[in-house]
Design a protein around this motif. Structure first.
Motif, mmCIF file in Angstrom:
data_model
loop_
_atom_site.group_PDB
_atom_site.id
_atom_site.type_symbol
_atom_site.label_atom_id
_atom_site.label_comp_id
_atom_site.label_asym_id
_atom_site.label_seq_id
_atom_site.Cartn_x
_atom_site.Cartn_y
_atom_site.Cartn_z
ATOM 1 N N VAL A 15 1.971 -18.308 4.772
ATOM 2 C CA VAL A 15 2.742 -19.894 5.585
ATOM 3 C C VAL A 15 2.679 -20.643 5.195
ATOM 4 N N LEU A 16 3.258 -21.211 4.772
ATOM 5 C CA LEU A 16 3.406 -22.876 4.166
ATOM 6 C C LEU A 16 4.074 -23.695 5.191
ATOM 7 N N ASN A 17 3.108 -24.678 5.636
ATOM 8 C CA ASN A 17 3.349 -25.329 6.742
ATOM 9 C C ASN A 17 3.903 -26.721 6.322
ATOM 10 N N PHE A 18 5.637 -27.087 6.520
ATOM 11 C CA PHE A 18 6.083 -28.997 6.337
ATOM 12 C C PHE A 18 6.561 -29.382 6.925
ATOM 13 N N GLU A 19 5.817 -31.141 7.477
ATOM 14 C CA GLU A 19 5.748 -31.965 7.882
ATOM 15 C C GLU A 19 6.609 -33.120 7.185
ATOM 16 N N ALA A 20 7.751 -33.623 7.657
ATOM 17 C CA ALA A 20 8.352 -34.235 7.263
ATOM 18 C C ALA A 20 8.610 -35.286 8.192
ATOM 19 N N LYS A 21 8.388 -36.151 7.473
ATOM 20 C CA LYS A 21 9.262 -37.577 8.299
ATOM 21 C C LYS A 21 9.829 -38.817 7.195
ATOM 22 N N LEU A 22 11.166 -38.321 7.914
ATOM 23 C CA LEU A 22 11.847 -39.911 7.192
ATOM 24 C C LEU A 22 11.561 -40.843 6.542
ATOM 25 N N GLY A 23 12.049 -41.284 5.810
ATOM 26 C CA GLY A 23 11.787 -42.799 5.810
ATOM 27 C C GLY A 23 12.579 -43.855 6.441
ATOM 28 N N GLU A 24 12.371 -45.162 6.781
ATOM 29 C CA GLU A 24 13.391 -45.638 7.792
ATOM 30 C C GLU A 24 13.604 -47.229 7.230
ATOM 31 N N TYR A 25 14.730 -48.055 7.066
ATOM 32 C CA TYR A 25 14.453 -48.625 6.312
ATOM 33 C C TYR A 25 14.894 -50.123 7.384
ATOM 34 N N SER A 26 14.830 -51.231 7.360
ATOM 35 C CA SER A 26 15.174 -52.576 8.424
ATOM 36 C C SER A 26 15.060 -53.466 7.708
ATOM 37 N N ILE A 27 16.274 -53.272 8.132
ATOM 38 C CA ILE A 27 17.734 -54.866 7.383
ATOM 39 C C ILE A 27 17.461 -55.633 8.812
ATOM 40 N N ARG A 28 17.469 -57.146 8.530
ATOM 41 C CA ARG A 28 17.418 -58.198 8.793
ATOM 42 C C ARG A 28 17.769 -59.173 8.284
ATOM 43 N N GLN A 29 18.898 -60.568 8.580
ATOM 44 C CA GLN A 29 19.670 -61.316 7.627
ATOM 45 C C GLN A 29 20.244 -61.853 8.910
ATOM 46 N N PRO A 30 18.837 -63.374 8.598
ATOM 47 C CA PRO A 30 18.618 -64.859 9.154
ATOM 48 C C PRO A 30 20.280 -65.178 9.211
ATOM 49 N N LYS A 31 20.593 -65.787 10.786
ATOM 50 C CA LYS A 31 21.897 -66.230 10.222
ATOM 51 C C LYS A 31 22.396 -67.635 9.661
ATOM 52 N N ALA A 32 23.603 -67.106 9.368
ATOM 53 C CA ALA A 32 23.464 -69.204 8.393
ATOM 54 C C ALA A 32 23.693 -70.150 8.804
ATOM 55 N N GLU A 33 23.022 -71.064 7.982
ATOM 56 C CA GLU A 33 22.792 -72.130 8.112
ATOM 57 C C GLU A 33 24.134 -73.299 7.835
ATOM 58 N N LEU A 34 24.495 -74.153 9.091
ATOM 59 C CA LEU A 34 25.549 -74.808 8.311
ATOM 60 C C LEU A 34 25.286 -75.890 9.086
ATOM 61 N N GLN A 35 25.578 -77.077 8.419
ATOM 62 C CA GLN A 35 25.466 -78.490 8.079
ATOM 63 C C GLN A 35 26.928 -78.967 8.025
ATOM 64 N N MET A 36 27.369 -80.297 9.386
ATOM 65 C CA MET A 36 28.793 -79.877 8.800
ATOM 66 C C MET A 36 28.008 -81.726 9.059
ATOM 67 N N LEU A 152 31.032 -80.186 4.585
ATOM 68 C CA LEU A 152 30.826 -78.798 5.535
ATOM 69 C C LEU A 152 29.945 -77.892 4.109
ATOM 70 N N ASN A 153 28.236 -77.358 4.566
ATOM 71 C CA ASN A 153 27.875 -77.255 3.259
ATOM 72 C C ASN A 153 26.928 -76.011 5.011
ATOM 73 N N VAL A 154 27.313 -74.815 3.655
ATOM 74 C CA VAL A 154 26.847 -72.804 4.466
ATOM 75 C C VAL A 154 25.666 -72.754 3.526
ATOM 76 N N ILE A 155 24.740 -72.647 4.032
ATOM 77 C CA ILE A 155 23.788 -72.145 3.261
ATOM 78 C C ILE A 155 23.666 -70.651 4.153
ATOM 79 N N VAL A 156 23.802 -69.405 2.910
ATOM 80 C CA VAL A 156 23.369 -68.650 3.344
ATOM 81 C C VAL A 156 22.409 -67.934 2.821
ATOM 82 N N ASN A 157 22.127 -67.482 4.474
ATOM 83 C CA ASN A 157 20.679 -66.442 4.269
ATOM 84 C C ASN A 157 19.904 -65.106 3.283
ATOM 85 N N LYS A 158 19.771 -64.857 2.362
ATOM 86 C CA LYS A 158 19.814 -62.570 1.603
ATOM 87 C C LYS A 158 18.834 -62.298 2.869
#
Length: 189
Positions: A15-36, A152-158
């Motif tokens: 009897v083989l036992n498999f325990e698997a836990k899926l990988g997780e992604y964390s995606i975060r994007q800071p708000k764009a900076e707006l200079q007017m 109007l300058n928009v700086i988009v954060n990756k």
């Protein structure tokens, strides 16, 4: 009848036992900076002063007779006019003396009426409100308009992406077994 002895084989599976836990992604994007930046519109108005000129020389000439050349010119033209009038009167008196035979044309009648002094020519100009010249000099104002400028300058954060690996554990929960059980051998033979 005799039966053949049978070997018993017992197996247990692995009897083989498999325990698997899926990988997780964390995606975060800071708000764009707006200079007017906005440079406001500018309206520059430069006005020029109103110039007023008043010329009262004809009014002063009318009151005082004016400057010497002007006064002399008036006297000269007036004397010329008086001379012509006096000459016309003398001619008329001469014509009356020529007709002395008429009763009204006596020397006393002709010369007797000529006793009043002649006025000197007028040295002043006519009195009038039009003798004062008033002039206004106006100029259009200088207008300079600069329109508003917006930047109007928009700086988009990756986006910030993080991956947390999952886990996979594989292990043997139960090992497989094989068990042989031989038959009983009858030794008594």
């Amino acid at each position: 009848m005799k039966t053949l002895p049978i070997v018993q084989i017992r197996t247990t599976p692995t009897v083989l036992n498999f325990e698997a836990k899926l990988g997780e992604y964390s995606i975060r994007q800071p708000k764009a900076e707006l200079q007017m930046n906005t440079k406001p519109a500018q309206l520059t108005v430069q006005s020029h002063p109103i110039e007023m000129s008043v010329d009262q020389s004809r009014a002063f000439s009318a009151y005082t007779g004016g400057k010497m050349p002007e006064l002399n010119a008036r006297i000269y033209s007036g004397i010329e006019q008086l001379f012509l009038q006096n000459m016309a009167e003398r001619v008329q008196q001469g014509n009356q003396l020529a007709s002395i035979h008429k009763s009204k044309n006596t020397i006393a009648n002709i010369v007797g009426s000529d006793w009043q002094a002649r006025p000197f020519p007028e040295t002043r100009g006519p009195a009038s409100s039009g003798n004062v010249d008033v002039r206004f000099n106006t100029r259009q104002p200088d207008l300079h308009y600069e329109p508003a400028v917006s930047e109007l300058n928009v700086i988009v954060n990756k986006p910030e992406i993080e991956y947390y690996r999952g886990k996979l554990d594989v292990y043997v929960k139960q090992y497989g077994t094989i068990q042989y059980t031989p038959p009983e051998i009858d030794i008594g033979l």
